[in-house]
Each structure stands twice: as C-alpha cells, then as structure tokens.
Design a protein around this motif. Structure first.
Motif, PDB file in Angstrom:
ATOM      1  N   HIS A   1       0.899  -1.184   0.162  1.00  0.00           N
ATOM      2  CA  HIS A   1       0.057  -0.036  -0.065  1.00  0.00           C
ATOM      3  C   HIS A   1       0.849   1.234  -0.160  1.00  0.00           C
ATOM      4  O   HIS A   1       1.878   1.260   0.807  1.00  0.00           O
ATOM      5  CB  HIS A   1      -0.930   0.014   1.142  1.00  0.00           C
ATOM      6  CG  HIS A   1      -0.622  -0.683   2.390  1.00  0.00           C
ATOM      7  ND1 HIS A   1      -0.322  -1.845   2.621  1.00  0.00           N
ATOM      8  CD2 HIS A   1      -0.362   0.073   3.459  1.00  0.00           C
ATOM      9  CE1 HIS A   1       0.058  -1.997   3.773  1.00  0.00           C
ATOM     10  NE2 HIS A   1       0.020  -1.009   4.379  1.00  0.00           N
TER      11      HIS A   1
ATOM     12  N   SER B   1      -2.080  -0.857  -3.544  1.00  0.00           N
ATOM     13  CA  SER B   1      -3.532  -0.181  -3.213  1.00  0.00           C
ATOM     14  C   SER B   1      -2.961   1.005  -2.386  1.00  0.00           C
ATOM     15  O   SER B   1      -1.889   1.378  -2.338  1.00  0.00           O
ATOM     16  CB  SER B   1      -4.300  -0.861  -1.950  1.00  0.00           C
ATOM     17  OG  SER B   1      -4.567  -2.278  -2.136  1.00  0.00           O
TER      18      SER B   1
ATOM     19  N   LYS C   1      -5.029   4.802   1.917  1.00  0.00           N
ATOM     20  CA  LYS C   1      -6.388   5.154   2.489  1.00  0.00           C
ATOM     21  C   LYS C   1      -7.551   4.200   2.533  1.00  0.00           C
ATOM     22  O   LYS C   1      -8.014   3.930   3.533  1.00  0.00           O
ATOM     23  CB  LYS C   1      -6.804   6.372   1.887  1.00  0.00           C
ATOM     24  CG  LYS C   1      -6.206   7.782   2.342  1.00  0.00           C
ATOM     25  CD  LYS C   1      -6.777   8.778   1.837  1.00  0.00           C
ATOM     26  CE  LYS C   1      -6.220  10.143   2.044  1.00  0.00           C
ATOM     27  NZ  LYS C   1      -6.508  11.330   1.276  1.00  0.00           N
ATOM     28  N   GLU C   2      -7.205   3.073   1.538  1.00  0.00           N
ATOM     29  CA  GLU C   2      -8.040   2.064   1.412  1.00  0.00           C
ATOM     30  C   GLU C   2      -7.515   0.866   2.523  1.00  0.00           C
ATOM     31  O   GLU C   2      -8.615   0.289   2.955  1.00  0.00           O
ATOM     32  CB  GLU C   2      -8.211   1.494   0.002  1.00  0.00           C
ATOM     33  CG  GLU C   2      -9.360   1.315  -0.497  1.00  0.00           C
ATOM     34  CD  GLU C   2      -9.384   1.797  -2.092  1.00  0.00           C
ATOM     35  OE1 GLU C   2     -10.530   2.191  -2.265  1.00  0.00           O
ATOM     36  OE2 GLU C   2      -8.799   1.324  -2.815  1.00  0.00           O
TER      37      GLU C   2
ATOM     38  N   ARG D   1      -8.990   2.094   5.902  1.00  0.00           N
ATOM     39  CA  ARG D   1     -10.430   1.844   5.799  1.00  0.00           C
ATOM     40  C   ARG D   1     -10.505   0.373   6.479  1.00  0.00           C
ATOM     41  O   ARG D   1     -11.477   0.048   7.112  1.00  0.00           O
ATOM     42  CB  ARG D   1     -11.128   2.073   4.653  1.00  0.00           C
ATOM     43  CG  ARG D   1     -11.580   3.846   4.560  1.00  0.00           C
ATOM     44  CD  ARG D   1     -12.710   3.771   3.472  1.00  0.00           C
ATOM     45  NE  ARG D   1     -12.415   3.309   2.497  1.00  0.00           N
ATOM     46  CZ  ARG D   1     -12.317   4.014   1.346  1.00  0.00           C
ATOM     47  NH1 ARG D   1     -12.356   5.475   1.539  1.00  0.00           N
ATOM     48  NH2 ARG D   1     -12.186   3.666  -0.052  1.00  0.00           N
TER      49      ARG D   1
ATOM     50  N   GLN E   1      -5.989  -8.025   2.582  1.00  0.00           N
ATOM     51  CA  GLN E   1      -6.334  -6.642   2.050  1.00  0.00           C
ATOM     52  C   GLN E   1      -5.697  -6.375   0.770  1.00  0.00           C
ATOM     53  O   GLN E   1      -4.304  -6.354   1.048  1.00  0.00           O
ATOM     54  CB  GLN E   1      -6.038  -5.669   3.130  1.00  0.00           C
ATOM     55  CG  GLN E   1      -6.874  -5.662   4.334  1.00  0.00           C
ATOM     56  CD  GLN E   1      -6.933  -3.920   4.770  1.00  0.00           C
ATOM     57  OE1 GLN E   1      -7.496  -3.607   4.362  1.00  0.00           O
ATOM     58  NE2 GLN E   1      -6.228  -4.011   5.981  1.00  0.00           N
TER      59      GLN E   1
ATOM     60  N   SER F   1      -5.908  -4.987  -3.767  1.00  0.00           N
ATOM     61  CA  SER F   1      -6.891  -4.256  -4.747  1.00  0.00           C
ATOM     62  C   SER F   1      -7.363  -5.068  -5.968  1.00  0.00           C
ATOM     63  O   SER F   1      -8.208  -4.820  -6.816  1.00  0.00           O
ATOM     64  CB  SER F   1      -5.842  -3.133  -5.512  1.00  0.00           C
ATOM     65  OG  SER F   1      -5.108  -3.959  -6.279  1.00  0.00           O
TER      66      SER F   1
ATOM     67  N   ILE G   1     -13.020  -1.327  -3.386  1.00  0.00           N
ATOM     68  CA  ILE G   1     -11.934  -0.909  -4.090  1.00  0.00           C
ATOM     69  C   ILE G   1     -12.392   0.308  -4.862  1.00  0.00           C
ATOM     70  O   ILE G   1     -12.924   0.041  -5.886  1.00  0.00           O
ATOM     71  CB  ILE G   1     -11.296  -2.114  -4.911  1.00  0.00           C
ATOM     72  CG1 ILE G   1     -10.698  -3.409  -3.981  1.00  0.00           C
ATOM     73  CG2 ILE G   1      -9.890  -1.582  -5.653  1.00  0.00           C
ATOM     74  CD1 ILE G   1     -10.842  -4.636  -4.862  1.00  0.00           C
ATOM     75  N   GLU G   2     -11.963   1.476  -4.436  1.00  0.00           N
ATOM     76  CA  GLU G   2     -12.157   2.663  -5.286  1.00  0.00           C
ATOM     77  C   GLU G   2     -11.008   3.121  -5.762  1.00  0.00           C
ATOM     78  O   GLU G   2     -11.084   3.789  -6.952  1.00  0.00           O
ATOM     79  CB  GLU G   2     -13.013   3.663  -4.319  1.00  0.00           C
ATOM     80  CG  GLU G   2     -14.315   3.067  -3.949  1.00  0.00           C
ATOM     81  CD  GLU G   2     -14.870   3.821  -2.583  1.00  0.00           C
ATOM     82  OE1 GLU G   2     -14.366   4.837  -2.263  1.00  0.00           O
ATOM     83  OE2 GLU G   2     -15.970   3.255  -2.263  1.00  0.00           O
ATOM     84  N   TYR G   3     -10.082   3.127  -5.342  1.00  0.00           N
ATOM     85  CA  TYR G   3      -8.686   4.000  -5.973  1.00  0.00           C
ATOM     86  C   TYR G   3      -8.197   3.261  -7.018  1.00  0.00           C
ATOM     87  O   TYR G   3      -8.144   1.969  -6.964  1.00  0.00           O
ATOM     88  CB  TYR G   3      -7.504   4.331  -4.910  1.00  0.00           C
ATOM     89  CG  TYR G   3      -7.779   5.178  -3.979  1.00  0.00           C
ATOM     90  CD1 TYR G   3      -7.574   6.493  -4.073  1.00  0.00           C
ATOM     91  CD2 TYR G   3      -8.435   5.214  -2.501  1.00  0.00           C
ATOM     92  CE1 TYR G   3      -7.848   7.628  -3.400  1.00  0.00           C
ATOM     93  CE2 TYR G   3      -8.870   6.007  -1.885  1.00  0.00           C
ATOM     94  CZ  TYR G   3      -8.547   7.239  -2.077  1.00  0.00           C
ATOM     95  OH  TYR G   3      -8.583   8.450  -1.278  1.00  0.00           O
TER      96      TYR G   3
END
Ligand SMILES: C[C@H]1O[C@H](OP(=O)(O)OP(=O)(O)OC[C@H]2O[C@@H](n3cnc4c(=O)[nH]c(N)nc43)[C@H](O)[C@@H]2O)[C@@H](O)[C@@H](O)C1=O
Length: 411
Positions: A208, A249, A252-253, A256, A273, A275, A387-389
């Motif tokens: 990350h 990743s 920030k993800e 979270r 955890q 992406s 997963i947003e980023y």
C-alpha cells in the motif's frame, strides 16, 4: 460502529500508515493514543506533523522490545482497540539486519500480547500481517521448467499449480527474514486467541502506497526519480528488479480496511487486503512517466533485442475481474511472451520528448525475491470493503508529493 469516545492505541503511529489511520480515527472522534520510540528530542514525528495531527494524538514514549513500557502504555491508553502496526518493514533491511527485524517484529509482538494478557485488558487487536507471508507464489508467469526446479529446491512440497489471485488459505512460503517475522506474528495472534480467547484479527495487507511512503520503497523510488528527471536533477532512472509483480493499493483504502476489521473482523481470523490488481514494477515506471506528461512510443532493451509496442494500452480489463488494470507489458510478461528478464542491463523508453534510460542496478536486487503478489479479497469484501482507488490515483498522489523539492531525496 460508533468510534466516538473509543480509546484506540496505535503502535507505529509515527510510520507511514499510522498517521493516516490516526487521522481517520480522529475524524470519527475516537481518542487516539500512539506508541512512539523515546528520543532525546522528544516524541513528535514529521509524519504526524505533515498530517497536522501531532497535537490531536496522545503520544506515549515506549519501545516494543521493552515490555514494561508496553504495560505503561496500556495503563495510559486503556484501549478498546489496539492497531499493532509497528515493525521493521523494509524487506532488504531484514536481509542485512535479520536480528533487528526479529527483535522488533517477533519479540515486540509477543511482548505486546503478553502485556495485554497479563494486564487482563479487554481490547481487540488488529495485527498488520503482510502479503509477504505468502512469498513464493506460483503463477503462469513463473511456472516454467527452470523456475519450477528452483521452487522445488526452496520448498520441496510446492505444486506447480497457479495460485493467483491468492486466497488466505494459500500456503505461506516466506522469502525474507521480514516475511518470516510476519508469519510469526500472524500465528502468534491466532494461538493467543485459541489459547486465551484474546480478541484479535490478522490483516494480510498487500502493498500500500501514497504520499509520504518511505523513500526506499519501490513506488517512492520511482516517483521520486521521475520528478527529479522532470526538474533536470537526474538524467536517468536507477532501479532493481522490474519483473516483480505487486498488488498496489492506496494506503487510505487499507486504513479503511483496518477499521472495518476492528469493527467486523472475526476474532482469530485472517483477512487479505488488496486491490485485486497486479502490475509489474516496469509498468509502475511506465505509468508514472505517462502521468508526468511523457508519451511513450515503445520500449527497447539496452541490447536492442526486444521491442514492445504500445506498452500502455489498458485493455484486458475483464480478465481478472475487479478493478484489474494492466499494461500490454504486464500482459506479455504474465503470458510468458516476454522473457522473464526482457533486458539484463536496462531499457530505453522512447517518448515524445526524447529517450529515457532506465538502468538496472544489481545492488537493488534482493538475495531472494517474491515474484508476484495478487490478492483475492473476497473475504474482506463480504464485510463491506470496496476498492475505489485506481492505480493512477496512487501514482498521482506520490508524484504530487515529490513535486515539492524538499520531499525529493537521494534514493
Ligand atoms: C506488503 C509488503 O510491501 C512492501 O514490501 P515489498 O513488496 O518488498 O516492497 P518494495 O516497494 O520494497 O518492493 C517491491 C518490489 O519492487 C522491487 N524493486 C525493484 N527495484 C527496487 C528498488 O530500487 N527499491 C525497492 N525497494 N524495490 C525495488 C523489489 O525487488 C520488489 O519486488 C513492504 O511495505 C513490506 O513491509 C510489506 O509488508
């Protein structure tokens, strides 16, 4: 969950992830305590100052290798939750100084658990395990005869069946002293849960990144140098093994995810955890160049033998499902169309603004390497993780960080 008024202790709050987690918890009105090593000049650290939260978190001086200081930290914080992030986390350093890594990561972790046990504190611990624990993972890209032989010599029990995306149930085949130390912590957590009912959950986060990532990690090595290149401070890129694949990743993800695991993670369980993408180090370089305004035409090995056209096309998005992005270079490497090393000494990237030289430096290679990491994150997704980023968001954040001259360092 309502974090308001909850006491939270973060070990390693002065590292890369700690300040992001501290910030997210403060936003939810938790009371955040952080364990930091005592120094002659006090407890404040730059990473907390950069985030502007140095006065909002309550810092406690202590050391993981000193159980008395941990007992004191528990007295002060009286935590409902503990996020155990502190570690020696740089893989090459663990080869150079294995004992230091084991002292901090293994002895430090058993000290923390024993302090909690002896004080009979009812808090839930979230442990930062690592994808490095999986180590030697089999994929189609490294599943050819010569490599298979090598795999067997390290782990005789290995079967050459592709294992990506990696599930939590995958065998652990650590490839560095750092990875071994994280396997230790991972098993110890679960042992203390089953032996003493101590509440805890293990996060196995894949790589990350983001603004403020330590300058020695590869994504910083790349984005720092690319910004230097842009400002004419260097004339070429210096790098190690560009053929390694990582699941990157945004930090920030992952933060979270840590909070989600504190809230909903099953005690005694392990959660990946990541992406659910995998990209090569070479692609991180190419994508970072692209984000910085260079248009890449083709890449070429120093010896001129292999040429790659359109290295940046982003098709094949459906092959591996969620959020998968990969360049044509990744695609060819994964399918074995490009030799494992497309070049031995380096490559030229031909761009609209001239040729960029990317030199492979043998000193940046490791005694043992993790070839590919690619997460299956179905279990944490069931708890609500999303997963947003995208990869280019992460790259942009890092490039912006290195836009500031004072952040650009020698690496
Ligand atoms: C999840 C896991 O994530 C991190 O571990 P890492 O994957 O070792 O991270 P890294 O950024 O140092 O290397 C990534 C890859 O990049 C290759 N690589 C090429 N050239 C350079 C280079 O010049 N520098 C570095 N550092 N790596 C290079 C290198 O050989 C490797 O294959 C830690 O946070 C760890 O604590 C952790 O838990």
């Amino acid at each position: 969950m309502n974090w308001k008024g909850k006491n939270v202790l973060i070990t390693g709050i002065g590292g890369f992830v700690g300040p992001y987690l501290g910030e997210a918890l403060l936003e939810k009105e938790a009371i955040v305590f952080g364990l930091v090593r005592k120094r002659a000049d006090g407890l404040k650290t730059k990473s907390l100052e950069d985030k502007g939260i140095e006065n909002d978190v309550k810092l406690i001086g202590g050391d993981l290798t000193d159980i008395t200081s941990l007992a004191n930290a528990l007295d002060v914080a009286d935590p409902d939750f503990i996020f155990h992030l502190a570690a020696q986390s740089f893989v090459p350093r663990s080869f150079e100084n294995s004992l230091e890594t084991q002292q901090i990561n293994c002895i430090g972790t058993v000290n923390l658990l024993d302090a909690v046990r002896m004080k009979d504190i009812d808090s839930k611990i979230v442990f930062a395990g690592s994808s490095e624990e999986y180590g030697l993972v089999i994929s189609s890209s490294n599943n050819h005869e010569q490599v298979q032989k090598k795999h067997h010599s390290i782990f005789p029990e290995v079967e050459n069946i592709p294992e990506v995306p990696i599930k939590e149930t995958n065998p652990l085949r650590p490839m560095s002293p750092y990875a071994v130390s994280k396997v230790y912590g991972d098993f110890l957590m679960r042992n203390y849960y089953h032996s003493y009912g101590m509440k805890n959950v293990v996060s196995r986060a894949f790589n990350h990144e983001g603004a403020g990532r330590g300058p020695m990690f590869v994504t910083s090595v790349i984005t720092n140098q690319i910004m230097k290149l842009k400002f004419g401070e260097i004339s070429k890129i210096n790098i190690g093994n560009v053929n390694a694949f990582r699941d990157w990743s945004h930090v920030k993800e992952i933060v979270r995810g840590y909070m989600l695991l504190a809230e909903k993670g099953k005690n005694g369980e392990v959660y990946n955890q990541g992406s659910m993408r995998t990209n090569s180090v070479l692609s991180y370089i190419l994508l970072s160049l692209k984000e910085s305004g260079w248009d890449i035409d083709k890449i070429e090995a120093f010896n001129g033998e292999k040429m790659v056209k359109e290295p940046l096309s982003m098709d094949n998005s459906k092959i591996f499902g969620v959020g998968f992005e990969k360049t044509a270079v990744d695609q060819m490497m994964l399918e074995g169309e490009l030799e494992y090393t497309i070049a031995d000494k380096g490559i030229y990237a031909h761009t609209d603004k001239g040729e960029i030289s990317v030199e492979f430096n043998p000193e940046r290679f490791r005694p043992a390497e993790v070839p590919i990491l690619f997460a299956n994150t179905e279990n944490i997704q069931k708890l609500g993780a999303k997963i947003e980023y995208k990869l280019n968001h992460i790259i942009k954040d890092q490039l912006n960080y290195y836009l500031k001259k004072e952040n650009r360092v020698l690496f």
